[in-house]
Design a protein around this motif. Structure first.
Motif, short mmCIF file in Angstrom:
data_model
loop_
_atom_site.label_atom_id
_atom_site.label_comp_id
_atom_site.label_asym_id
_atom_site.label_seq_id
_atom_site.Cartn_x
_atom_site.Cartn_y
_atom_site.Cartn_z
N GLU A 69 0.88 -1.10 0.03
CA GLU A 69 0.00 0.08 -0.01
C GLU A 69 0.84 1.11 0.13
O GLU A 69 0.68 2.19 -0.83
CB GLU A 69 -0.92 -0.11 1.27
N ARG A 72 2.77 1.65 -3.30
CA ARG A 72 1.94 2.38 -4.29
C ARG A 72 1.82 3.77 -4.05
O ARG A 72 1.69 4.67 -5.02
CB ARG A 72 0.57 1.59 -4.46
N GLU A 73 1.49 4.12 -2.75
CA GLU A 73 0.89 5.51 -2.67
C GLU A 73 2.28 6.34 -2.97
O GLU A 73 2.26 7.63 -3.14
CB GLU A 73 0.56 5.51 -1.12
N ARG A 74 3.44 6.00 -2.52
CA ARG A 74 4.68 6.93 -2.48
C ARG A 74 5.26 6.90 -3.94
O ARG A 74 5.94 7.78 -4.04
CB ARG A 74 5.74 6.30 -1.61
N GLY A 76 3.60 6.28 -6.73
CA GLY A 76 2.69 6.41 -7.87
C GLY A 76 2.26 5.13 -8.58
O GLY A 76 3.03 4.01 -8.49
N PRO A 77 1.04 5.06 -9.19
CA PRO A 77 0.64 3.66 -9.89
C PRO A 77 1.83 3.16 -10.99
O PRO A 77 1.93 2.13 -11.02
CB PRO A 77 -0.62 3.98 -10.49
N LEU A 81 3.66 -0.17 -10.31
CA LEU A 81 2.98 -1.50 -10.91
C LEU A 81 4.50 -2.04 -11.43
O LEU A 81 4.31 -3.41 -11.55
CB LEU A 81 2.14 -0.99 -12.05
N TYR A 301 -1.42 -3.73 -3.19
CA TYR A 301 -1.09 -2.86 -4.53
C TYR A 301 -2.80 -2.40 -4.83
O TYR A 301 -3.03 -1.37 -5.10
CB TYR A 301 -0.45 -3.41 -5.63
#
Lengths: 409, 153, 125
Positions: A69, A72-74, A76-77, A81, A301
């Motif tokens: 989590e 992804r948040e840090r 970016g997508p 990914l 994610y």
């Protein structure tokens, strides 16, 4: 009393849970070719996993946010990914190696072709994920994994020239007949084996599975700071056994059956059976950890509900992922690929994926929004930064060394 | 400053071409350097290592330190490694002294496979393996000598 | 802080950077169960007056790149901004997960696949 029991249990399972197929194979290969001259890498790797696993555990216990989590948040997508694909592929490769390791270890005990064993082993692993309590799963695997202590006992019984082993460890140079490139390649592999990224995913997600909160922080720290270094000593004992028995005989480890031979020399049939059972438990435990980690990473994610503690109908994507990766790993092994080869690949590619995992954890462990007053102190940050530099060097060097040395041939 | 006319596509293509050139150069460099380990030496090393393993396994077996299943598995692994090394050696094309060493290695490898097969059968029937171990030890000495010559060749 | 900044739904005004504090954060329902992550925000852009966030678009982030960062309308899942109760290390909603229409895939997976395996309704702990 109950509290001390909890501490002891945590430490014991951390010892037994530290060693997996990557550590077993890589340490034995290194011991049989370089003696103890790469012991420093194990020490450095254990230090690194302690620093980052304690951070990941703290972040999860305090903030409740799991590793992916945060990634992804840090990041970016898009970058996350890419990170997810890399880490997932790595963890999957490790899962295949662990299942292969279970099959190879069982073959040593019961003599059945490992390819016939991978399907029942895969089915058993899935059943454990589906039905067995998380703490039971962790403690049983960790406890039986403690049988690997037979490597340490064997080393003592073999009565080696300790000063010679010490000289090799301090000398930290390739033995005769090995190039310094090969030495560097195995240094990276050993580092990757000690710091495999799944250990951090699993450690932080496991904290949530076991419903840790602020009160468990001390316990978590003890498990890491005592359990992992003792696990590292086990790794060194594996290398030491190989250095004492296999290196002088001119045997370079290429199969799991060679890894256990020194224990048979020292302790006979009983020791061999114990250590092989220990390998079965350690690799099965690691197979569960890697299989679950695939599910944790993807679900965290994507923002799906995750965890063994939930009813499967409440976390359908998570359970499908875990079942899917176990099935896929079994199919990979059914092609007849050598699990030892898969292991060697997985530890080197682990080294490549390390920075992707460890950087976001360091960032978040410094963010009061997640950990409140428990942000990293300056000393811990200094250590973590030094480790990030080492990790970056290992990651960059891994692939060129793999090509240059033809996988350490 | 020169007047500079370039479309986005041109710029994109230019960057891609340059990137491809760098990657190609790196790969060539890696391929050029990857002569670190000679296949002849590696195969000789594999043969020595698996023969030494077989000797150790049989000694431990005679001493009663190994269950039959473990001994058989370890021998099977050794046979597989010998066969793989033999295949590599048979397909290898080298010149001069190296080729002479290669030919001798192939011959030794063939005797090795025969001895190991006898051994596996002896283990399964519960016969003594002491004579075979002596044979293996002789072969091991030959192999160590050949490995040295392979390193020099 | 002035009134120009968007107001937090439950507290006094607080400056929130959509990129840092909102996008890609985990979204949790009333009971702390993950829903999805914040994929995008829908903005209302009147000719007069300030821009307002009207809805949070939720997504797994796994397929959005294939759709050029725009989920087709029929699979887009969103919740009104008024459902948000707290912005912290995650976005907390004041509603139950089941009241947000789960994706067809999750429903199908739950009812037709996972739900049919014995033991799927018991937590293993």
């Amino acid at each position: 009393m109950k509290k001390y029991w909890g501490v002891a249990l945590g430490i014991l399972t951390a010892i037994g849970g530290f060693v997996d197929i990557g550590d077993l194979v890589t340490n034995a290969v290194v011991g049989s070719r370089f003696g103890m001259s790469l012991a420093w890498v194990v020490a450095v790797g254990v230090g690194g996993i302690c620093v980052f696993a304690s951070m990941a555990g703290r972040v999860t216990a305090l903030g409740g946010r799991a590793t992916f989590e945060i990634i992804r948040e840090r990041l970016g997508p898009r970058a996350a990914l890419a990170n997810l694909i890399g880490s997932f592929a790595m963890t999957f490769l490790t899962l295949a190696a662990e299942i292969g390791g279970v099959a190879l270890a069982l073959q040593l005990l019961i003599g059945i072709d490992p390819r016939l064993l991978v399907i029942p082993v895969g089915a058993a692993l899935w059943l454990v994920v589906w039905r067995v309590r998380f703490t039971v799963m962790e403690n049983v695997a960790g406890f039986l994994g403690l049988l690997l202590v037979a490597f340490a006992v064997a080393l003592v019984v073999l009565g080696p020239d300790w000063s010679e082993l010490g000289r090799q460890a301090v000398g930290a140079a390739p033995s005769t007949g090995e190039s310094s490139l090969t030495y560097a390649y195995y240094a990276v592999a050993l580092f990757g084996a000690a710091m495999t990224p799944y250990e951090v995913f699993f450690f932080s997600s496991g904290a949530t599975e076991e419903r840790w909160d602020e009160r468990d922080l001390g316990l978590s720290r003890l498990n890491v700071l005592i359990g992992f270094p003792l696990g590292g000593l086990l790794s060194l004992a594996i290398a030491g056994c190989a250095a004492v028995v296999l290196l002088p005989a001119g045997i370079e480890v290429a199969n799991l059956s060679q890894v256990v031979l020194p224990v048979a020399t020292a302790l006979g049939v009983a020791g061999l059976v114990a250590v092989t059972l220990g390998i079965v438990a350690a690799t099965a435990g690691a197979a569960l950890e890697t299989g679950l980690s695939c599910g944790y990473a993807l679900a965290q994610y994507a923002g799906w509900p995750w965890g063994k503690r939930l009813r499967p109908v409440h976390a359908p994507q998570f359970h499908l992922t875990v079942a899917g990766v176990i099935l896929a790993a079994v199919l990979v092994l059914l092609t007849g690929v050598d699990p030892v080869l898969v292991t060697e690949f997985s530890v080197v590619f682990s080294a490549v994926a390390l920075p992707l995992t460890y950087l976001p954890i360091l960032v978040v462990a410094n963010d009061p929004q997640y950990v409140g007053e428990h942000v990293n102190g300056p000393v811990l940050n200094a250590f973590a930064l030094v480790y990030l530099a080492i990790i970056a060097v290992a990651a960059v060097a891994a692939i060129p060394l793999l090509v240059l040395t033809r996988m350490g041939a | 400053m020169h007047a500079h006319h370039e479309t986005f596509d041109d710029a994109d293509r230019r960057v891609r071409t340059r990137r491809a050139a760098v990657v190609a150069a790196l790969l060539t460099l890696l391929a050029g350097c990857s002569a670190a380990a000679e296949p002849l030496e590696v195969s000789a090393g594999d043969l020595t290592s698996s023969t030494a393993t077989a000797v150790l396994v049989l000694e431990e077996r005679e001493a009663g330190h190994l269950p039959t299943t473990t001994a058989e598995t370890a021998l099977d692994d050794a046979v597989r490694q010998v066969a793989a090394a033999g295949k590599t050696l048979a397909e290898l094309s080298v010149d001069g002294e190296a080729d002479a060493v290669r030919a001798e290695l192939v011959t030794t490898c063939a005797s090795l496979v025969l001895v190991l097969h006898d051994l596996t059968a002896a283990l399964a029937d519960g016969r003594s393996t002491r004579d075979a171990v002596r044979e293996l030890e002789t072969l091991l000495d030959d192999l160590e000598e050949l490995e040295r010559r392979a390193a020099d060749a | 802080m002035t009134d120009d900044h968007p107001l937090h739904p439950t507290r006094d005004g607080r400056l929130v950077d959509a990129n840092i504090h909102l996008l890609d954060r985990a979204v949790l329902d009333r009971d702390g169960v993950p829903v999805l992550a914040v994929d995008d925000v829908e903005l209302d852009w009147p000719d007069d007056g300030p821009v307002r966030v009207t809805r949070l678009v939720l997504g797994s982030g796994l397929t959005s790149r294939f759709f050029g960062a725009h989920q087709p309308g029929h699979v887009r899942l969103s919740v009104p901004w008024s459902d948000v109760t707290d912005l912290g290390d995650a976005v907390h909603l004041g509603v139950d997960r089941d009241s947000i229409d789960a994706t067809w895939f999750e429903r199908w997976l739950r009812d037709r696949v996972i739900g049919r395996i014995p033991g799927s309704r018991h937590a293993s702990g």
